[in-house]
Design a protein around this motif. Structure first.
Motif, PDB file in Angstrom:
ATOM      1  N   PRO A  35       0.651  -1.235  -0.109  1.00 39.22           N
ATOM      2  CA  PRO A  35       0.217  -0.048   0.043  1.00 39.22           C
ATOM      3  C   PRO A  35       0.907   1.290  -0.049  1.00 39.22           C
ATOM      4  O   PRO A  35       0.324   2.340  -0.514  1.00 39.22           O
ATOM      5  CB  PRO A  35      -0.937  -0.353   1.263  1.00 39.22           C
ATOM      6  CG  PRO A  35      -0.672  -1.677   1.626  1.00 39.22           C
ATOM      7  CD  PRO A  35       0.392  -1.938   1.173  1.00 39.22           C
ATOM      8  N   LEU A  36       1.857   1.275   0.679  1.00 35.35           N
ATOM      9  CA  LEU A  36       2.878   2.466   0.644  1.00 35.35           C
ATOM     10  C   LEU A  36       3.521   2.641  -0.671  1.00 35.35           C
ATOM     11  O   LEU A  36       3.550   3.796  -1.020  1.00 35.35           O
ATOM     12  CB  LEU A  36       4.005   2.414   1.835  1.00 35.35           C
ATOM     13  CG  LEU A  36       3.451   2.239   3.211  1.00 35.35           C
ATOM     14  CD1 LEU A  36       4.644   1.820   4.051  1.00 35.35           C
ATOM     15  CD2 LEU A  36       3.052   3.650   3.425  1.00 35.35           C
ATOM     16  N   ARG A  37       3.687   1.655  -1.384  1.00 33.50           N
ATOM     17  CA  ARG A  37       4.386   1.749  -2.738  1.00 33.50           C
ATOM     18  C   ARG A  37       3.502   2.404  -3.573  1.00 33.50           C
ATOM     19  O   ARG A  37       3.659   3.125  -4.449  1.00 33.50           O
ATOM     20  CB  ARG A  37       5.026   0.561  -3.178  1.00 33.50           C
ATOM     21  CG  ARG A  37       6.398   0.213  -2.735  1.00 33.50           C
ATOM     22  CD  ARG A  37       6.959  -1.071  -3.493  1.00 33.50           C
ATOM     23  NE  ARG A  37       8.021  -1.378  -2.727  1.00 33.50           N
ATOM     24  CZ  ARG A  37       8.197  -2.239  -1.816  1.00 33.50           C
ATOM     25  NH1 ARG A  37       7.474  -3.030  -1.346  1.00 33.50           N
ATOM     26  NH2 ARG A  37       9.472  -2.586  -1.229  1.00 33.50           N
ATOM     27  N   ARG A  38       2.230   1.722  -3.522  1.00 33.53           N
ATOM     28  CA  ARG A  38       1.058   2.395  -4.444  1.00 33.53           C
ATOM     29  C   ARG A  38       0.789   3.764  -4.079  1.00 33.53           C
ATOM     30  O   ARG A  38       0.355   4.619  -4.837  1.00 33.53           O
ATOM     31  CB  ARG A  38      -0.233   1.414  -4.071  1.00 33.53           C
ATOM     32  CG  ARG A  38      -1.435   1.859  -5.176  1.00 33.53           C
ATOM     33  CD  ARG A  38      -2.385   0.858  -5.339  1.00 33.53           C
ATOM     34  NE  ARG A  38      -3.470   1.483  -6.100  1.00 33.53           N
ATOM     35  CZ  ARG A  38      -3.527   1.483  -7.332  1.00 33.53           C
ATOM     36  NH1 ARG A  38      -2.423   0.856  -7.995  1.00 33.53           N
ATOM     37  NH2 ARG A  38      -4.535   1.948  -8.126  1.00 33.53           N
ATOM     38  N   ALA A  39       0.846   4.214  -2.785  1.00 32.73           N
ATOM     39  CA  ALA A  39       0.526   5.465  -2.389  1.00 32.73           C
ATOM     40  C   ALA A  39       1.540   6.415  -3.022  1.00 32.73           C
ATOM     41  O   ALA A  39       1.150   7.421  -3.429  1.00 32.73           O
ATOM     42  CB  ALA A  39       0.311   5.809  -0.944  1.00 32.73           C
ATOM     43  N   LEU A  40       2.943   5.957  -2.955  1.00 34.26           N
ATOM     44  CA  LEU A  40       3.943   6.815  -3.447  1.00 34.26           C
ATOM     45  C   LEU A  40       3.653   6.969  -4.903  1.00 34.26           C
ATOM     46  O   LEU A  40       4.068   7.946  -5.605  1.00 34.26           O
ATOM     47  CB  LEU A  40       5.493   6.178  -2.947  1.00 34.26           C
ATOM     48  CG  LEU A  40       5.749   6.750  -1.693  1.00 34.26           C
ATOM     49  CD1 LEU A  40       6.870   5.763  -1.225  1.00 34.26           C
ATOM     50  CD2 LEU A  40       5.781   7.988  -1.351  1.00 34.26           C
ATOM     51  N   TRP A  41       3.611   5.751  -5.511  1.00 33.65           N
ATOM     52  CA  TRP A  41       3.220   5.747  -7.226  1.00 33.65           C
ATOM     53  C   TRP A  41       2.105   6.556  -7.563  1.00 33.65           C
ATOM     54  O   TRP A  41       2.231   7.528  -8.449  1.00 33.65           O
ATOM     55  CB  TRP A  41       3.055   4.278  -7.645  1.00 33.65           C
ATOM     56  CG  TRP A  41       2.724   4.169  -9.150  1.00 33.65           C
ATOM     57  CD1 TRP A  41       3.634   4.286  -9.990  1.00 33.65           C
ATOM     58  CD2 TRP A  41       1.614   3.978  -9.724  1.00 33.65           C
ATOM     59  NE1 TRP A  41       3.188   4.158 -11.082  1.00 33.65           N
ATOM     60  CE2 TRP A  41       1.772   3.655 -11.134  1.00 33.65           C
ATOM     61  CE3 TRP A  41       0.082   3.533  -9.104  1.00 33.65           C
ATOM     62  CZ2 TRP A  41       0.873   3.798 -11.773  1.00 33.65           C
ATOM     63  CZ3 TRP A  41      -0.819   3.597  -9.937  1.00 33.65           C
ATOM     64  CH2 TRP A  41      -0.537   3.312 -11.466  1.00 33.65           C
ATOM     65  N   LEU A  42       1.043   6.581  -6.927  1.00 36.97           N
ATOM     66  CA  LEU A  42      -0.219   7.505  -7.257  1.00 36.97           C
ATOM     67  C   LEU A  42      -0.050   9.019  -7.028  1.00 36.97           C
ATOM     68  O   LEU A  42       0.067   9.786  -7.623  1.00 36.97           O
ATOM     69  CB  LEU A  42      -1.410   7.139  -6.195  1.00 36.97           C
ATOM     70  CG  LEU A  42      -1.918   5.891  -6.893  1.00 36.97           C
ATOM     71  CD1 LEU A  42      -3.085   5.713  -5.606  1.00 36.97           C
ATOM     72  CD2 LEU A  42      -2.508   5.951  -7.913  1.00 36.97           C
ATOM     73  N   ASP A  43       1.056   9.105  -5.954  1.00 33.95           N
ATOM     74  CA  ASP A  43       1.406  10.701  -5.830  1.00 33.95           C
ATOM     75  C   ASP A  43       2.137  11.179  -6.813  1.00 33.95           C
ATOM     76  O   ASP A  43       2.151  12.184  -7.314  1.00 33.95           O
ATOM     77  CB  ASP A  43       2.034  10.641  -4.224  1.00 33.95           C
ATOM     78  CG  ASP A  43       2.284  12.327  -4.200  1.00 33.95           C
ATOM     79  OD1 ASP A  43       1.581  13.297  -4.071  1.00 33.95           O
ATOM     80  OD2 ASP A  43       3.592  12.689  -3.758  1.00 33.95           O
ATOM     81  N   ALA A  44       3.481  10.373  -7.033  1.00 39.46           N
ATOM     82  CA  ALA A  44       4.311  10.646  -8.314  1.00 39.46           C
ATOM     83  C   ALA A  44       3.625  10.915  -9.731  1.00 39.46           C
ATOM     84  O   ALA A  44       3.836  11.851 -10.346  1.00 39.46           O
ATOM     85  CB  ALA A  44       5.249   9.558  -8.468  1.00 39.46           C
ATOM     86  N   LEU A  45       2.328  10.011  -9.688  1.00 40.55           N
ATOM     87  CA  LEU A  45       1.610  10.021 -11.014  1.00 40.55           C
ATOM     88  C   LEU A  45       0.735  11.481 -10.952  1.00 40.55           C
ATOM     89  O   LEU A  45       0.650  11.951 -11.979  1.00 40.55           O
ATOM     90  CB  LEU A  45       0.573   8.869 -11.058  1.00 40.55           C
ATOM     91  CG  LEU A  45       0.021   8.548 -12.386  1.00 40.55           C
ATOM     92  CD1 LEU A  45       0.643   8.715 -13.541  1.00 40.55           C
ATOM     93  CD2 LEU A  45      -0.858   7.458 -12.440  1.00 40.55           C
ATOM     94  N   GLU A  46       0.245  11.861  -9.860  1.00 36.61           N
ATOM     95  CA  GLU A  46      -0.410  13.025  -9.726  1.00 36.61           C
ATOM     96  C   GLU A  46       0.556  14.301 -10.220  1.00 36.61           C
ATOM     97  O   GLU A  46      -0.004  15.148 -10.675  1.00 36.61           O
ATOM     98  CB  GLU A  46      -1.033  13.476  -8.490  1.00 36.61           C
ATOM     99  CG  GLU A  46      -1.857  14.521  -8.339  1.00 36.61           C
ATOM    100  CD  GLU A  46      -2.274  15.047  -6.981  1.00 36.61           C
ATOM    101  OE1 GLU A  46      -2.997  16.028  -7.078  1.00 36.61           O
ATOM    102  OE2 GLU A  46      -1.901  14.666  -5.847  1.00 36.61           O
ATOM    103  N   GLN A  47       1.603  14.210  -9.606  1.00 36.78           N
ATOM    104  CA  GLN A  47       2.688  15.267 -10.000  1.00 36.78           C
ATOM    105  C   GLN A  47       2.804  15.164 -11.386  1.00 36.78           C
ATOM    106  O   GLN A  47       3.298  16.399 -11.817  1.00 36.78           O
ATOM    107  CB  GLN A  47       3.935  14.858  -9.288  1.00 36.78           C
ATOM    108  CG  GLN A  47       3.915  14.954  -7.758  1.00 36.78           C
ATOM    109  CD  GLN A  47       3.378  16.141  -7.226  1.00 36.78           C
ATOM    110  OE1 GLN A  47       3.831  17.462  -7.562  1.00 36.78           O
ATOM    111  NE2 GLN A  47       2.424  16.190  -6.188  1.00 36.78           N
ATOM    112  N   ARG A  48       2.888  14.133 -12.134  1.00 38.64           N
ATOM    113  CA  ARG A  48       3.101  14.409 -13.567  1.00 38.64           C
ATOM    114  C   ARG A  48       1.813  14.727 -14.207  1.00 38.64           C
ATOM    115  O   ARG A  48       1.890  15.343 -15.566  1.00 38.64           O
ATOM    116  CB  ARG A  48       3.438  12.809 -14.172  1.00 38.64           C
ATOM    117  CG  ARG A  48       4.670  12.745 -13.627  1.00 38.64           C
ATOM    118  CD  ARG A  48       5.299  11.360 -13.947  1.00 38.64           C
ATOM    119  NE  ARG A  48       6.100  11.747 -15.035  1.00 38.64           N
ATOM    120  CZ  ARG A  48       7.162  10.641 -15.708  1.00 38.64           C
ATOM    121  NH1 ARG A  48       6.654   9.425 -15.743  1.00 38.64           N
ATOM    122  NH2 ARG A  48       7.956  11.287 -16.491  1.00 38.64           N
ATOM    123  N   LEU A  49       0.585  14.468 -13.736  1.00 35.08           N
ATOM    124  CA  LEU A  49      -0.694  14.672 -14.462  1.00 35.08           C
ATOM    125  C   LEU A  49      -1.250  16.036 -14.320  1.00 35.08           C
ATOM    126  O   LEU A  49      -1.787  16.853 -15.057  1.00 35.08           O
ATOM    127  CB  LEU A  49      -1.726  13.866 -14.042  1.00 35.08           C
ATOM    128  CG  LEU A  49      -1.647  12.359 -14.640  1.00 35.08           C
ATOM    129  CD1 LEU A  49      -2.657  11.463 -14.175  1.00 35.08           C
ATOM    130  CD2 LEU A  49      -1.409  12.206 -16.075  1.00 35.08           C
TER     131      LEU A  49
END
Length: 153
Positions: A35-49
Motif C-alpha cells: 500500500p505504501l508503494r502504491r500511495a507513493l506511485w499515485l502521488d508521483a503520477l499526480e505530480q506528472r498529471l
C-alpha cells in the motif's frame, strides 16, 4: 594429531546486531510495503498529471486513483466536474505518455473542499494581573549590595 581446526565445524558465534534502518526502509520491508508503494506511485503520477490540468481547475481537482483503464479524479463541485470532463483528452494523452494504458477519465464530486481552509489566527489570551506583576518584578533592575542598581541588559 594436529592442533589445527580447519576441518572441524564449530557452531557459529553470536552475530553482531544488524545496523538500524531508517523508518522508511523499515516500513518498506514489512507487510505494509505494497500500500505504501502504491500511495507513493499515485502521488508521483499526480505530480506528472497536474501540469496538464487547466490552471483554474488545478485547485479544485485531485487525482485519486487508477482503476484498471480508468483515471479517477475528485473535484469539489459540479462546475469543476464538467470542466474536468472537457480536459479529459489531454489528461489521457499525458497518462499514456508515462506508460499507462488508460481509456477513460472518471470524475467524482465531493461535498467537502479539497484544500481545507487555513486555521483562523488565534487571539492572544489576556495575561492575569498577578502574572503581569510577577513578570514586571522579574524584569525590573535589581539592587546590588553596593547601593547601585544593576541592569541585566
Amino acid at each position: 594429531m594436529s592442533g589445527s581446526r580447519s576441518g572441524s565445524s564449530k557452531p557459529p558465534g553470536p552475530r553482531a546486531p544488524a545496523p538500524p534502518r531508517n523508518a522508511l526502509d523499515a516500513l518498506f520491508a514489512g507487510g505494509a510495503a505494497d500500500p505504501l508503494r502504491r500511495a507513493l506511485w499515485l502521488d508521483a503520477l499526480e505530480q506528472r498529471l497536474r501540469p496538464h490540468l487547466p490552471p483554474s481547475l488545478a485547485a479544485h481537482a485531485r487525482f485519486a486513483n487508477v482503476d484498471g483503464a480508468k483515471l479517477v479524479f475528485v473535484v469539489d463541485s459540479p462546475v469543476w466536474h464538467a470542466r474536468l470532463r472537457l480536459a479529459a483528452p489531454a489528461l489521457l494523452d499525458a497518462a499514456r505518455s508515462v506508460g499507462l494504458e488508460c481509456g477513460e477519465v472518471v470524475v467524482k464530486t465531493t461535498t467537502v473542499p479539497l484544500s481545507p481552509d487555513p486555521p483562523a489566527p488565534r487571539r492572544p489570551l489576556p495575561i492575569p494581573a498577578a502574572a503581569r506583576e510577577a513578570l514586571q518584578a522579574a524584569l525590573a533592575p535589581k539592587d546590588v549590595p553596593d547601593g547601585t542598581k544593576k541592569n541585566d541588559s
